[in-house]
Design an enzyme around this catalytic site. Sequence first.
Site, short mmCIF file in Angstrom:
data_model
loop_
_atom_site.label_atom_id
_atom_site.label_comp_id
_atom_site.label_asym_id
_atom_site.label_seq_id
_atom_site.Cartn_x
_atom_site.Cartn_y
_atom_site.Cartn_z
N ARG A 121 -7.29 -28.73 17.30
CA ARG A 121 -8.07 -27.56 16.89
C ARG A 121 -7.70 -27.15 15.49
NH1 ARG A 121 -7.27 -22.55 18.92
NH2 ARG A 121 -9.23 -21.61 18.37
N LYS A 190 3.74 -27.31 24.91
CA LYS A 190 2.43 -27.95 24.86
C LYS A 190 2.50 -29.40 25.31
CE LYS A 190 -1.59 -28.72 21.87
NZ LYS A 190 -2.28 -28.33 20.62
N ARG A 324 -0.30 -16.51 19.99
CA ARG A 324 1.12 -16.89 19.89
C ARG A 324 1.94 -15.97 20.77
NH1 ARG A 324 1.28 -17.32 13.25
NH2 ARG A 324 -0.20 -19.06 13.06
#
Length: 327
Positions: A121, A190, A324
């Site tokens: 992204r 992630k 975040r």
Amino acid sequence: MTIGDLIRLLSDGEYHSGEKLGEQLGVSRTAVWKQLKKLEKIGLQWEAVKGQGYRLATPLDLLSGPAIIERLPAEPRHHLTRLFVEDALPSTNTFLRERFQQGAGHAEVCLAESQDAGRGRRGRHWVCPWGSGLLFSLGWRFDEGASALEGLSLAVGVVLAEVLERLSVPVALKWPNDLLLQRSDGSTAKLAGILLEVSGDVAGPCEVVIGIGLNVALPDAVRDSVDQPVAALNDVRSDITRNELSASLVEALLGMLPLFEQHGFEPWRDAWNRRNAYAGLEVDVVQGGHAYTAVVESVDATGNLQVNVNGEARLLAGGEISLRARS
């Protein structure tokens, strides 16, 4: 001889003599040596022992088109138009976008061992050493137009999460396009990212390439080069092959997409919210160079994220927005 040919011979992690490699590849030992010198540049470490030959420091689990196809049940195998497995590409998404330009692309899947122009992204480069991840793209043509695609990336996230959970991999979803590994200490990192690229009409037929990048194995050097906590499938399950994972993902996506065309995101809304990594937590929302603090709530029927900012409800609708977690 290509570097992929050499890697396939070395993928078992056993020692192979330079002479034998040359015979199998139909080249000189000098040519083999030149290809060996290129391996480190693509993230593969190798060893040489006098009298034994050369081997990769870590065996590789290589992708195989026939192995993926044979794992597919009859119905998804029937609906899959074509499967491409490539050694190296600029990008699997770009490959399928070009297929659409050629009049093909629908229900086609492309996987690659490596890519040098893969993107996440917001244009970020997706880092993945050769043969160490799942670089996966699927093309789909929608008759209803781009306006009918709201929430598609979130539905893909649910499908990917379900595939991994069936393999006993604990995951959560981060809005809008990330899948996180849930570690035993309660932290997350992630594991995968999703990138949708759409071409065509807002109101008429459009074509979508669904790109998924999933870390399967991740060397420490790569982890250290990334500016956020990252994880790999092998952190928790080292016995799952990429071919097994690819087949499960093809089957699940080919089952989901026709239903999404009919019903939109709503059927996957509750499933996404159950896996919302930041539900009830404070996050920093970064939008257009501006940052503010919000409490994450849930996603609505079109995939917009509901947050609370000082008692005021707001909806975030994708685009150039980043969340975040607050430390």
